[in-house]
Design a protein around this motif. Structure first.
Motif, PDB file in Angstrom:
ATOM      1  N   ALA A  52      58.902  53.744  23.578  1.00 50.95           N
ATOM      2  CA  ALA A  52      58.545  52.925  22.419  1.00 50.95           C
ATOM      3  C   ALA A  52      57.358  52.036  22.780  1.00 50.95           C
ATOM      4  CB  ALA A  52      59.731  52.069  22.003  1.00 50.95           C
ATOM      5  N   GLY A  53      56.368  52.059  21.939  1.00 43.87           N
ATOM      6  CA  GLY A  53      55.204  51.216  22.175  1.00 43.87           C
ATOM      7  C   GLY A  53      54.056  51.924  22.841  1.00 43.87           C
ATOM      8  N   GLY A  54      54.264  53.088  23.431  1.00 42.86           N
ATOM      9  CA  GLY A  54      53.183  53.832  24.037  1.00 42.86           C
ATOM     10  C   GLY A  54      52.521  53.089  25.186  1.00 42.86           C
ATOM     11  N   LYS A  55      51.279  53.456  25.490  1.00 42.92           N
ATOM     12  CA  LYS A  55      50.551  52.844  26.596  1.00 42.92           C
ATOM     13  C   LYS A  55      49.760  51.627  26.111  1.00 42.92           C
ATOM     14  CE  LYS A  55      50.054  56.898  29.568  1.00 42.92           C
ATOM     15  NZ  LYS A  55      49.096  57.761  30.312  1.00 42.92           N
ATOM     16  N   PRO A  56      49.439  50.712  27.028  1.00 42.02           N
ATOM     17  CA  PRO A  56      48.633  49.546  26.650  1.00 42.02           C
ATOM     18  C   PRO A  56      47.269  49.961  26.113  1.00 42.02           C
ATOM     19  CG  PRO A  56      49.685  49.189  28.769  1.00 42.02           C
ATOM     20  CD  PRO A  56      49.924  50.627  28.411  1.00 42.02           C
ATOM     21  N   GLN A  57      46.797  49.234  25.109  1.00 41.76           N
ATOM     22  CA  GLN A  57      45.510  49.499  24.476  1.00 41.76           C
ATOM     23  C   GLN A  57      44.658  48.231  24.512  1.00 41.76           C
ATOM     24  OE1 GLN A  57      46.730  50.397  20.495  1.00 41.76           O
ATOM     25  NE2 GLN A  57      48.132  52.017  21.122  1.00 41.76           N
ATOM     26  N   GLU A  65      38.592  28.539  32.384  1.00 36.35           N
ATOM     27  CA  GLU A  65      37.614  27.461  32.562  1.00 36.35           C
ATOM     28  C   GLU A  65      37.138  27.393  34.004  1.00 36.35           C
ATOM     29  OE1 GLU A  65      36.992  22.747  31.407  1.00 36.35           O
ATOM     30  OE2 GLU A  65      38.899  23.747  31.019  1.00 36.35           O
ATOM     31  N   ASP A  66      38.000  27.715  34.954  1.00 37.11           N
ATOM     32  CA  ASP A  66      37.626  27.787  36.367  1.00 37.11           C
ATOM     33  C   ASP A  66      37.841  29.214  36.848  1.00 37.11           C
ATOM     34  OD1 ASP A  66      37.140  27.579  39.037  1.00 37.11           O
ATOM     35  OD2 ASP A  66      38.702  26.091  39.459  1.00 37.11           O
ATOM     36  N   PRO A  67      36.822  30.073  36.738  1.00 38.86           N
ATOM     37  CA  PRO A  67      37.007  31.485  37.097  1.00 38.86           C
ATOM     38  C   PRO A  67      37.118  31.728  38.599  1.00 38.86           C
ATOM     39  CG  PRO A  67      34.738  31.058  36.459  1.00 38.86           C
ATOM     40  CD  PRO A  67      35.489  29.807  36.188  1.00 38.86           C
ATOM     41  N   SER A  68      37.004  30.680  39.404  1.00 46.42           N
ATOM     42  CA  SER A  68      37.240  30.860  40.837  1.00 46.42           C
ATOM     43  C   SER A  68      38.727  30.843  41.159  1.00 46.42           C
ATOM     44  CB  SER A  68      36.529  29.760  41.638  1.00 46.42           C
ATOM     45  OG  SER A  68      37.154  28.502  41.461  1.00 46.42           O
ATOM     46  N   ARG A  69      39.546  30.399  40.206  1.00 50.59           N
ATOM     47  CA  ARG A  69      40.976  30.277  40.446  1.00 50.59           C
ATOM     48  C   ARG A  69      41.840  31.162  39.551  1.00 50.59           C
ATOM     49  NH1 ARG A  69      42.182  28.082  45.348  1.00 50.59           N
ATOM     50  NH2 ARG A  69      40.739  26.374  45.802  1.00 50.59           N
ATOM     51  N   GLY A  70      41.210  31.875  38.624  1.00 46.65           N
ATOM     52  CA  GLY A  70      42.030  32.709  37.761  1.00 46.65           C
ATOM     53  C   GLY A  70      41.219  33.497  36.759  1.00 46.65           C
ATOM     54  N   PHE A  71      41.914  34.291  35.966  1.00 47.74           N
ATOM     55  CA  PHE A  71      41.312  35.050  34.878  1.00 47.74           C
ATOM     56  C   PHE A  71      42.376  35.282  33.812  1.00 47.74           C
ATOM     57  CE2 PHE A  71      42.793  38.091  38.041  1.00 47.74           C
ATOM     58  CZ  PHE A  71      43.490  39.036  37.291  1.00 47.74           C
ATOM     59  N   ALA A  72      41.938  35.623  32.620  1.00 51.33           N
ATOM     60  CA  ALA A  72      42.848  35.878  31.507  1.00 51.33           C
ATOM     61  C   ALA A  72      42.838  37.355  31.160  1.00 51.33           C
ATOM     62  CB  ALA A  72      42.444  35.046  30.291  1.00 51.33           C
ATOM     63  N   VAL A  73      43.982  37.861  30.731  1.00 49.48           N
ATOM     64  CA  VAL A  73      44.123  39.273  30.379  1.00 49.48           C
ATOM     65  C   VAL A  73      44.723  39.370  28.977  1.00 49.48           C
ATOM     66  CG1 VAL A  73      45.024  41.516  31.092  1.00 49.48           C
ATOM     67  CG2 VAL A  73      44.663  39.737  32.800  1.00 49.48           C
ATOM     68  N   THR A  74      44.171  40.256  28.161  1.00 51.75           N
ATOM     69  CA  THR A  74      44.674  40.473  26.810  1.00 51.75           C
ATOM     70  C   THR A  74      44.758  41.969  26.554  1.00 51.75           C
ATOM     71  OG1 THR A  74      43.435  38.490  26.184  1.00 51.75           O
ATOM     72  CG2 THR A  74      44.404  39.760  24.395  1.00 51.75           C
ATOM     73  N   TRP A  75      45.798  42.386  25.847  1.00 55.31           N
ATOM     74  CA  TRP A  75      45.928  43.793  25.492  1.00 55.31           C
ATOM     75  C   TRP A  75      46.852  43.920  24.287  1.00 55.31           C
ATOM     76  CZ3 TRP A  75      48.835  41.415  29.096  1.00 55.31           C
ATOM     77  CH2 TRP A  75      50.202  41.690  29.172  1.00 55.31           C
ATOM     78  N   ARG A  76      46.959  45.119  23.779  1.00 57.41           N
ATOM     79  CA  ARG A  76      47.793  45.399  22.618  1.00 57.41           C
ATOM     80  C   ARG A  76      48.675  46.605  22.913  1.00 57.41           C
ATOM     81  NH1 ARG A  76      45.424  46.671  16.570  1.00 57.41           N
ATOM     82  NH2 ARG A  76      44.859  44.475  16.718  1.00 57.41           N
ATOM     83  N   MET A  77      49.878  46.586  22.330  1.00 55.05           N
ATOM     84  CA  MET A  77      50.750  47.747  22.400  1.00 55.05           C
ATOM     85  C   MET A  77      51.292  48.036  21.015  1.00 55.05           C
ATOM     86  SD  MET A  77      52.685  47.366  26.096  1.00 55.05           S
ATOM     87  CE  MET A  77      53.003  49.136  26.237  1.00 55.05           C
ATOM     88  N   GLU A  78      51.728  49.257  20.806  1.00 51.19           N
ATOM     89  CA  GLU A  78      52.236  49.644  19.501  1.00 51.19           C
ATOM     90  C   GLU A  78      53.553  48.925  19.205  1.00 51.19           C
ATOM     91  OE1 GLU A  78      52.558  53.855  19.527  1.00 51.19           O
ATOM     92  OE2 GLU A  78      50.434  54.185  19.962  1.00 51.19           O
ATOM     93  N   ALA A  79      53.856  48.832  17.922  1.00 49.43           N
ATOM     94  CA  ALA A  79      55.111  48.207  17.513  1.00 49.43           C
ATOM     95  C   ALA A  79      56.281  48.897  18.201  1.00 49.43           C
ATOM     96  CB  ALA A  79      55.254  48.287  16.000  1.00 49.43           C
TER      97      ALA A  79
END
Length: 454
Positions: A52-57, A65-79
């Motif tokens: 259910a939901g398939g693969k991440p898209q 704000e401080d890219p030396s200490r982290g990063f953000a990740v965003t993705w979508r999956m099916e209902a």
């Protein structure tokens, strides 16, 4: 969790071998007549389990704000997908990193709406911020819901202080995004494989809430978006028709990007469209040109924020990027009010480079301090207008820019979609606040002016 998944995969592999070896016997038991008609039995791979939901898209990494200490990740999956999570670890030459994987649970949002263009949308958007990381370190990560995962991807955190790096800049893609825009993205990765960031100056797509166009944008450059910190600034095509006198931002913007929330305090309309990122000696400032142009209140909030961010700036270099050009380049266009509001501030604080889109032509010139650039990455092209301010210009050509920073030198190179160097210059300065000296490095080729009509 990784060891558990490994045991599940081992079990699945054993089951696959058993089914493959017994394929002929299974066919006979289901019907000898059918098997005879088809001839000798063929080994068949087992059917994959339905998840259910398939693969991440639509996977993308954005800076914190401080890219030396982290990063953000965003993705979508099916209902129907489960809760979103990110697994990450310091990268190793081999798979040993899997023994040190850490997990972060994502914030999730159920998406259900009917766009003006296209079928109803039903999905789950996930976003997560990975922080507490080491500066200047390569990390691997993957996203999923515990059952289905993306491939392992790699992203490097920034150095904690000024250090040489390269970033990419793209003007409007907007139309025929995957078919035409993708070749520009591939050429950019080929000619600047060491790039750490990618900036977009608005009009990523054509119709603000056309979900299939957003899908094309992600499919246009999946490797770039998943491994380079991506900094988008919205254009007028990311805004829809007016509702109650104000144009709404595409719902996909905040569903698909996780950007620093350090814009004007208390102004939710500018959240994740006006923001700041400091990266290895450069301050990047995204401005929401559409909001500035359409609302006096938002314009005032943006200008006060911009003044503060330019005044309190320890970096040697400052790059501002937005959609509407301060100095227009297409026939019949002029953003006089925007210019009157922004140009004095940019000059006063010694901004070095202003990167823009919207006019679907190319121009580069210097006016009283900053170097202004207007560019277009997509196939939609306009006829050039009054561009007397520009020392280099083109129409009818798709371009991208690779910009490198090394101490007191900033080197800019603009390439065509075929990889030809069209424009180049170098800015050189001794310290922050000092005017930069411009050295023109443009090749002596003829002007690219193909006069393609809009």
């Amino acid at each position: 969790m990784t060891q558990t998944l490994s045991r599940v995969l081992d079990a699945s592999l054993k089951l696959a071998v058993t089914l493959s070896c017994g394929a002929a016997l299974a066919a006979l038991s289901l019907g000898s007549a059918v098997a005879a008609a088809e001839g000798p039995a063929k080994a068949r791979a087992p059917a994959e389990p339905v998840i259910a939901g398939g693969k991440p898209q639509r996977l993308i990494v954005n800076p914190t704000e401080d890219p030396s200490r982290g990063f953000a990740v965003t993705w979508r999956m099916e209902a129907g997908a489960g809760k979103g999570l990110v697994e990450y670890a310091e990268a190793t030459p081999g798979p040993a990193f899997e023994d040190a994987v850490q997990t972060v649970m994502a914030d999730s949002e159920v998406i259900q709406y009917v766009p003006r263009n296209g079928p109803p949308v039903s999905a789950i958007a996930h976003s997560a911020v990975i922080d507490g990381l080491k500066p200047e370190t390569l990390y691997v990560y993957r996203v999923g819901d515990g059952r289905a995962f993306s491939a392992w991807r790699q992203v490097r955190t920034a150095a904690a202080s000024a250090k040489p790096f390269t970033f990419l800049y793209f003007g409007d893609v907007q139309n025929e995004v995957e078919s035409h825009g993708s070749r520009v993205m591939r050429m950019a990765r080929r000619l600047a494989p060491e790039a750490a960031l990618a900036l977009y100056a608005g009009d990523l797509i054509n119709r603000s809430d056309a979900d299939r166009e957003w899908a094309e944008w992600f499919d246009m450059a999946p490797d770039l978006h998943a491994e380079l910190l991506t900094l988008p600034s919205p254009g007028n095509h990311e805004y829809g028709p007016p509702v109650d006198g104000r144009q709404p931002l595409a719902p996909q913007w905040r569903q698909q990007f996780t950007l620093p929330r350090n814009g004007p305090a208390g102004v939710s309309a500018l959240s994740e469209t006006v923001y700041q990122v400091d990266y290895q000696g450069v301050r990047f400032l995204s401005l929401d040109a559409d909001a500035i142009s359409d609302s006096p209140e938002l314009a005032d909030a943006t200008l006060k924020w911009l003044e503060a961010r330019l005044t309190d700036n320890p970096n040697v270099w400052t790059v501002v990027f937005l959609h509407y050009p301060i100095f227009s380049t297409a026939k019949g266009r002029d953003n006089a009010e925007l210019r009157a509001a922004l140009e004095p501030v940019l000059q006063k604080h010694g901004v070095d480079l202003v990167l823009q889109g919207h006019d679907h032509t190319y121009a580069r010139g210097r006016k009283g301090g900053p170097v202004y650039v207007v560019s277009v990455a997509g196939p939609k092209q306009y006829v050039g207008g009054d561009r007397e301010w520009a020392s280099r210009k083109a129409t009818g050509v798709q371009l991208f820019q690779a910009i490198s920073v090394d101490g007191g030198e900033l080197t800019y190179k603009a390439y065509t979609a075929t990889g030809a160097l069209y424009d180049a210059f170098r800015l050189s300065k001794l310290a922050r606040g000092k005017p930069a000296r411009l050295i023109d490095l443009a090749p002596k080729s003829a002007e690219l002016d193909l006069k393609r009509a809009p």
